[in-house]
Scaffold this motif. Structure first.
Motif, PDB file in Angstrom:
ATOM      1  N   GLN A 101       0.762  -1.096  -0.078  1.00  0.00           N
ATOM      2  CA  GLN A 101       0.056   0.228   0.020  1.00  0.00           C
ATOM      3  C   GLN A 101       0.751   1.199  -0.136  1.00  0.00           C
ATOM      4  N   ARG A 102       0.648   2.096  -1.115  1.00  0.00           N
ATOM      5  CA  ARG A 102       1.437   3.364  -1.075  1.00  0.00           C
ATOM      6  C   ARG A 102       0.487   4.549  -0.887  1.00  0.00           C
ATOM      7  N   GLU A 103       1.128   5.458  -0.261  1.00  0.00           N
ATOM      8  CA  GLU A 103       0.326   6.953   0.139  1.00  0.00           C
ATOM      9  C   GLU A 103       1.337   7.937  -0.027  1.00  0.00           C
ATOM     10  N   VAL A 104       0.737   9.049  -0.438  1.00  0.00           N
ATOM     11  CA  VAL A 104       1.254  10.444  -0.335  1.00  0.00           C
ATOM     12  C   VAL A 104       0.302  11.205   0.313  1.00  0.00           C
ATOM     13  N   VAL A 105       0.949  12.130   0.872  1.00  0.00           N
ATOM     14  CA  VAL A 105       0.178  13.319   1.836  1.00  0.00           C
ATOM     15  C   VAL A 105       0.518  14.611   1.412  1.00  0.00           C
ATOM     16  N   VAL A 106       0.059  15.498   1.405  1.00  0.00           N
ATOM     17  CA  VAL A 106      -0.106  17.003   1.176  1.00  0.00           C
ATOM     18  C   VAL A 106      -0.621  18.029   2.192  1.00  0.00           C
ATOM     19  N   MET A 107      -0.013  18.414   3.111  1.00  0.00           N
ATOM     20  CA  MET A 107      -0.723  19.329   4.240  1.00  0.00           C
ATOM     21  C   MET A 107      -0.372  20.825   3.993  1.00  0.00           C
ATOM     22  N   VAL A 108      -1.324  21.686   4.163  1.00  0.00           N
ATOM     23  CA  VAL A 108      -1.151  23.008   3.591  1.00  0.00           C
ATOM     24  C   VAL A 108      -1.516  24.017   4.922  1.00  0.00           C
ATOM     25  N   ARG A 109      -0.604  24.506   5.507  1.00  0.00           N
ATOM     26  CA  ARG A 109      -0.851  25.450   6.724  1.00  0.00           C
ATOM     27  C   ARG A 109      -0.931  26.878   6.312  1.00  0.00           C
ATOM     28  N   ASP A 110      -1.654  27.790   7.149  1.00  0.00           N
ATOM     29  CA  ASP A 110      -1.576  29.192   6.891  1.00  0.00           C
ATOM     30  C   ASP A 110      -0.118  29.537   7.708  1.00  0.00           C
ATOM     31  N   ARG A 111       0.617  30.162   6.994  1.00  0.00           N
ATOM     32  CA  ARG A 111       1.961  30.572   8.037  1.00  0.00           C
ATOM     33  C   ARG A 111       1.792  31.261   8.967  1.00  0.00           C
ATOM     34  N   ARG A 112       0.869  32.245   9.095  1.00  0.00           N
ATOM     35  CA  ARG A 112       0.808  33.056  10.211  1.00  0.00           C
ATOM     36  C   ARG A 112       0.070  32.614  11.383  1.00  0.00           C
ATOM     37  N   SER A 113      -1.190  31.806  10.981  1.00  0.00           N
ATOM     38  CA  SER A 113      -1.955  31.351  12.129  1.00  0.00           C
ATOM     39  C   SER A 113      -1.578  29.866  12.416  1.00  0.00           C
ATOM     40  N   GLY A 114      -0.772  29.186  11.475  1.00  0.00           N
ATOM     41  CA  GLY A 114      -0.481  27.788  12.024  1.00  0.00           C
ATOM     42  C   GLY A 114      -1.498  26.958  11.578  1.00  0.00           C
ATOM     43  N   GLN A 115      -2.791  27.284  11.326  1.00  0.00           N
ATOM     44  CA  GLN A 115      -3.762  26.554  11.053  1.00  0.00           C
ATOM     45  C   GLN A 115      -3.891  25.746   9.706  1.00  0.00           C
ATOM     46  N   THR A 116      -4.294  24.399   9.916  1.00  0.00           N
ATOM     47  CA  THR A 116      -3.985  23.388   8.578  1.00  0.00           C
ATOM     48  C   THR A 116      -5.465  23.882   8.010  1.00  0.00           C
ATOM     49  N   VAL A 117      -5.214  24.315   6.423  1.00  0.00           N
ATOM     50  CA  VAL A 117      -6.508  24.654   5.612  1.00  0.00           C
ATOM     51  C   VAL A 117      -6.714  23.799   4.661  1.00  0.00           C
ATOM     52  N   TYR A 118      -5.612  22.831   4.403  1.00  0.00           N
ATOM     53  CA  TYR A 118      -6.135  21.728   3.278  1.00  0.00           C
ATOM     54  C   TYR A 118      -5.110  20.469   3.615  1.00  0.00           C
ATOM     55  N   GLU A 119      -5.780  19.416   3.576  1.00  0.00           N
ATOM     56  CA  GLU A 119      -4.997  17.928   3.419  1.00  0.00           C
ATOM     57  C   GLU A 119      -5.643  17.238   2.580  1.00  0.00           C
ATOM     58  N   THR A 120      -4.747  16.562   1.707  1.00  0.00           N
ATOM     59  CA  THR A 120      -5.117  15.641   0.742  1.00  0.00           C
ATOM     60  C   THR A 120      -4.054  14.472   0.837  1.00  0.00           C
ATOM     61  N   ARG A 121      -4.826  13.014   0.389  1.00  0.00           N
ATOM     62  CA  ARG A 121      -4.085  11.928   0.441  1.00  0.00           C
ATOM     63  C   ARG A 121      -4.478  11.196  -0.861  1.00  0.00           C
ATOM     64  N   ALA A 122      -3.354  10.415  -1.422  1.00  0.00           N
ATOM     65  CA  ALA A 122      -3.570   9.776  -2.474  1.00  0.00           C
ATOM     66  C   ALA A 122      -2.787   8.379  -2.303  1.00  0.00           C
ATOM     67  N   SER A 123      -3.622   7.101  -2.538  1.00  0.00           N
ATOM     68  CA  SER A 123      -2.951   6.005  -2.148  1.00  0.00           C
ATOM     69  C   SER A 123      -3.371   5.015  -3.294  1.00  0.00           C
ATOM     70  N   ASN A 124      -2.878   3.798  -3.287  1.00  0.00           N
ATOM     71  CA  ASN A 124      -2.709   2.746  -4.260  1.00  0.00           C
ATOM     72  C   ASN A 124      -2.098   1.456  -3.999  1.00  0.00           C
ATOM     73  N   SER A 125      -2.447   0.386  -4.647  1.00  0.00           N
ATOM     74  CA  SER A 125      -1.781  -0.858  -4.105  1.00  0.00           C
ATOM     75  C   SER A 125      -1.350  -1.796  -5.340  1.00  0.00           C
ATOM     76  N   SER A 126      -0.025  -2.207  -5.045  1.00  0.00           N
ATOM     77  CA  SER A 126       0.363  -3.236  -6.277  1.00  0.00           C
ATOM     78  C   SER A 126       1.307  -4.177  -5.582  1.00  0.00           C
ATOM     79  N   ASN A 127       1.811  -5.146  -6.375  1.00  0.00           N
ATOM     80  CA  ASN A 127       2.836  -5.859  -5.751  1.00  0.00           C
ATOM     81  C   ASN A 127       4.251  -5.681  -5.851  1.00  0.00           C
TER      82      ASN A 127
END
Length: 199
Positions: A138-164
């Protein structure tokens, strides 16, 4: 009849080649992107536990996808609008089992098993008797985007797939492209996104 079979075989081979040039990923996104924000500037964030060599590879792979989504690297990191953190992982998928073990006990290929037309859940006769089908990864990548000033996470996205295959490096650009395909629209439920490899 022979001509028809030859044409069908050729079509199947060409279809297989096309499939090898793309990857299908399950994507989930969450967040509340600020309305009206366009061409946001960003800087990559690295944790102390993340090796520089690994992060360099992730950032190189993700940068084209981020640019396609409208992000631009900040000329001055201290003035960036957002901070982007990346991650990637690969692990053995426990859903896939040793077909030989099922054969010896039940005479069937049960659970998640390899079939002539791909991987899938359910029960069925062994398509390739006498050997294991795993492990699967199982493979996965994650992207998290935070507001630099407030530190709040405003966007999170994940993509995953499987193979041998345990390899992931050559798939990273395509998986990051899938993860950011629908930016900035969030969609909590998983959906399949197909992206070309080597783009």
């Amino acid at each position: 009849m022979l001509k028809t079979l030859t044409m069908l075989l050729l079509a199947a081979l060409l279809g297989g080649c096309a499939a090898m040039n793309q990857v299908s990923s399950e994507v989930s996104t969450f967040g509340n992107w600020p309305a009206g924000t366009t061409q946001p500037s960003f800087v990559f964030d690295r944790l102390p536990s993340q090796p520089a060599e690994t992060q360099n590879a992730l950032e190189d792979a993700a940068l084209p996808a981020l640019r396609s989504a409208g992000f631009r690297p900040a000329a001055d990191p201290s003035q960036a609008d957002y901070v982007v953190q990346l991650g990637a992982s690969i692990s053995a998928d426990p859903r896939y089992v040793d077909e030989l073990d099922f054969r010896s006990r039940f005479g069937w290929a049960g659970g998640w098993h390899y079939r002539r037309y791909g991987f899938g859940p359910g029960w069925g006769f062994n398509a390739f008797p006498g050997g294991p089908i795993g492990p699967m990864y199982q493979r996965e990548v994650v992207v998290m985007v935070r507001d630099r000033r407030s530190g709040q996470t405003v966007y999170e996205t994940r993509a995953s797939n499987s193979s041998n295959s345990p390899l992931i490096n050559y798939l990273l650009p395509a998986m990051f492209q899938a993860a950011l395909a629908d930016f900035p629209n969030p969609a909590g439920s998983r959906r399949n996104v197909v992206t070309p490899i080597g783009r």
